[in-house]
Design a protein around this motif. Sequence first.
Motif, PDB file in Angstrom:
ATOM      1  N   LEU A 120       0.872  -1.155   0.000  1.00 33.14           N
ATOM      2  CA  LEU A 120       0.000   0.000   0.000  1.00 33.14           C
ATOM      3  C   LEU A 120       0.913   1.209   0.000  1.00 33.14           C
ATOM      4  O   LEU A 120       1.677   1.436   0.935  1.00 33.14           O
ATOM      5  CB  LEU A 120      -0.892  -0.012   1.258  1.00 33.14           C
ATOM      6  CG  LEU A 120      -1.879   1.143   1.421  1.00 33.14           C
ATOM      7  CD1 LEU A 120      -2.718   1.344   0.171  1.00 33.14           C
ATOM      8  CD2 LEU A 120      -2.778   0.894   2.629  1.00 33.14           C
ATOM      9  N   ASN A 121       0.854   1.979  -1.069  1.00 33.93           N
ATOM     10  CA  ASN A 121       1.804   3.065  -1.264  1.00 33.93           C
ATOM     11  C   ASN A 121       1.202   4.449  -1.091  1.00 33.93           C
ATOM     12  O   ASN A 121       0.288   4.833  -1.808  1.00 33.93           O
ATOM     13  CB  ASN A 121       2.397   2.945  -2.676  1.00 33.93           C
ATOM     14  CG  ASN A 121       3.387   4.055  -2.983  1.00 33.93           C
ATOM     15  OD1 ASN A 121       4.100   4.521  -2.105  1.00 33.93           O
ATOM     16  ND2 ASN A 121       3.426   4.470  -4.242  1.00 33.93           N
ATOM     17  N   PHE A 122       1.744   5.193  -0.143  1.00 36.99           N
ATOM     18  CA  PHE A 122       1.274   6.556   0.091  1.00 36.99           C
ATOM     19  C   PHE A 122       2.207   7.579  -0.527  1.00 36.99           C
ATOM     20  O   PHE A 122       1.919   8.762  -0.524  1.00 36.99           O
ATOM     21  CB  PHE A 122       1.155   6.820   1.594  1.00 36.99           C
ATOM     22  CG  PHE A 122      -0.028   6.146   2.223  1.00 36.99           C
ATOM     23  CD1 PHE A 122      -1.257   6.788   2.287  1.00 36.99           C
ATOM     24  CD2 PHE A 122       0.075   4.862   2.716  1.00 36.99           C
ATOM     25  CE1 PHE A 122      -2.359   6.164   2.848  1.00 36.99           C
ATOM     26  CE2 PHE A 122      -1.028   4.227   3.286  1.00 36.99           C
ATOM     27  CZ  PHE A 122      -2.249   4.885   3.349  1.00 36.99           C
ATOM     28  N   ALA A 123       3.340   7.126  -1.005  1.00 38.44           N
ATOM     29  CA  ALA A 123       4.288   8.061  -1.608  1.00 38.44           C
ATOM     30  C   ALA A 123       3.814   8.407  -3.018  1.00 38.44           C
ATOM     31  O   ALA A 123       3.332   7.543  -3.740  1.00 38.44           O
ATOM     32  CB  ALA A 123       5.670   7.435  -1.667  1.00 38.44           C
ATOM     33  N   PRO A 124       3.924   9.653  -3.392  1.00 35.42           N
ATOM     34  CA  PRO A 124       3.451  10.055  -4.710  1.00 35.42           C
ATOM     35  C   PRO A 124       4.404   9.661  -5.835  1.00 35.42           C
ATOM     36  O   PRO A 124       5.014  10.514  -6.466  1.00 35.42           O
ATOM     37  CB  PRO A 124       3.317  11.579  -4.584  1.00 35.42           C
ATOM     38  CG  PRO A 124       4.270  11.971  -3.518  1.00 35.42           C
ATOM     39  CD  PRO A 124       4.367  10.807  -2.583  1.00 35.42           C
TER      40      PRO A 124
END
Lengths: 256, 256
Positions: free
Chosen positions: A184-188
Motif C-alpha cells: 500500500l503506497n502513500f508516496a506520490p
Amino acid sequence: MATGRTHRPATRSRGIPEATVARLPLYLRALTALSERSVPTVSSEELAAAAGVNSAKLRKDFSYLGSYGTRGVGYDVEYLVYQISRELGLTQDWPVVIVGIGNLGAALANYGGFASRGFRVAALIDADPAMAGRPVAGIPVQHTDELEKIIEDNGVSIGVIATPAGAAQQVCDRLVAAGVTSILNFAPTVLSVPDGVDVRKVDLSIELQILAFHEQRKAGEEAEAAGSDGSGPVAAARQESAEQGPDGDVPAVMPA
Amino acid sequence: MATGRTHRPATRSRGIPEATVARLPLYLRALTALSERSVPTVSSEELAAAAGVNSAKLRKDFSYLGSYGTRGVGYDVEYLVYQISRELGLTQDWPVVIVGIGNLGAALANYGGFASRGFRVAALIDADPAMAGRPVAGIPVQHTDELEKIIEDNGVSIGVIATPAGAAQQVCDRLVAAGVTSILNFAPTVLSVPDGVDVRKVDLSIELQILAFHEQRKAGEEAEAAGSDGSGPVAAARQESAEQGPDGDVPAVMPA
DNA sequence: AGGTGTGAAACTCTTCACAGCA
DNA sequence: TGCTGTGAAGAGTTTCACACCT
C-alpha cells in the motif's frame, strides 16, 4: 496492458469482480455497526443505505458470494459479517509493516481501523537513526537495516510505504526482495514491481485535484445556467448525488 | 458521476469521462517531473510508462482534451502541463481547510503536494481547545467555533475532514452549511450531503482489506497450482497482475 | 519512418425489472 | 406479501488497429 495475455482459461470461476471486492469492506463496516447494535437482520435496501450504495448493486454484489439472504426477510447480519470477512481473508491474521514513520506513518500506526480488522502492525520502520527505539503507538520504531529480518521473522506479506517519494522505490524493492507481495503506497510515485506483487496507492493530492476539477465545473455551470432554469438554486432532486468516480486504476506495473 | 451533471441536455460536450479525469493528476505528476528535467517533448509511450498506464489509454484520454500532440513527434511537455492544469482547475488558487488536527491532519498540513498544485491550506481547525493557537506546519490551529467565519472569510469551497468517525458528519454539515461544496473525507463513515456537494473518501483500512483479498487469493492459487504446471514455482504467467481495480465508488450519501 | 488521433470491438460495471421463494 | 437473486439491457471504460499527418 502489459504483456499479457489475458484470459486465464483455468483458475475457475472464483471470479468476483474487482468493483465488488472494493465494496465488500464498505458492507462489512456497515454490517459491523449493525452487529454492535445487535440488529439481527437487514434488507438489501437498509444495508445499501447504510453503506451508501443502491440496493440493486448490493444484491448483485452479494450474488457473487453466494445466496446468503432469505427472500421476504433479508440478510442475517452475523452470518454476512462472517461470510464477507472470510471472502476478504480477514479471518486470518495479517501482520503488516509500516515504513516511514513521519506524521503519516504515525497516523497509520495509531489508526484503530487496522487492528479491528485482521491487521496487526508487526513493526514500524524508519531510516532515521534518531527514531530508533522511540515508541509510536506503543510500538518501538526500528531502523531500516532491520527490514529484511523483520519481514522474515514475522512472515509479513503486506507492507505500507509512507516514506517521501524519493525513498519509495528503494524501500519497495527491499520489501519485495524480502518476501512482501502486497504494498500500500502513500508516496506520490509510480512503483515498479515484479509480476505477482500487488500495489495499491493512495495519493492525497490526486484526490484533491479531482475535487478541484468538479468544483471548477460547478462554478462554470452556475454562471452559464443563469436563467435557463428558473426553479430556485440548489433544488432538491436526486439522492445519489456524489458517486466517487472510477477513481483508482493504478497500474503499478511499470515497464522499465 | 459526481454530483451535478446528468440532466441538462445542454452543458455541451465538455464531457470528459470520470476515469480520464481521475488519471489527469497522474499524467500531470509525470509531466512535472519531465519538465523539471527540462525534457522538451515526450511520446505517448514514454509518458504512459512514467505515469504507469498504457499508451493507448493515455492517447485516448488526451483526445478528450483536444489534439495537443504532434504526429511523428509526441507531446510538448510544457504545453501539456498547462493544458492539464487548466482542465483540472489548478491554474487558480484553491483555499482548503483541514478539520481534525491529529496525526493525520498534521500529516496533511505538512504534505508538500498540496502547495505545489493550486492548493493553499487556509486554516487548520480542531475541536480541542488545547490545540488552539499551537502552530502545525507553520499554521496556527483554530478552534471549531471559528469554522463558519473561516470558511466565509477565505472563500473556502474545499474541506478536508480528518476527524474521528464520530465527529465527521457533524463537521461535514457545518462545512456544507458554511458554503463548502467539495469534501475530502478521511473518516471511516459514509457522509450524507445535499445534492450539489461532492464527497471523495479515502479509507486506509479499506485499501488494506482489498490487498488482503488478493493476497489470500494468491496463497490459494499457489497451493492449488501445485502440479498443474510443471514450470517452476511462481512462473511467469499473468502479467496483468497489479491493476488497481475500480477502487473508489463512494456513494457518500447516507440516509438517516 | 514514427507517432498521434480515433472509430469500432471487447470488456466491465451498473441498473432495470421481474420471476420465484419464504 | 415482501424481498432476494438474476437474466438482460444499458452505460462506461479499455483495448485494438490503422488511417493520417509530420
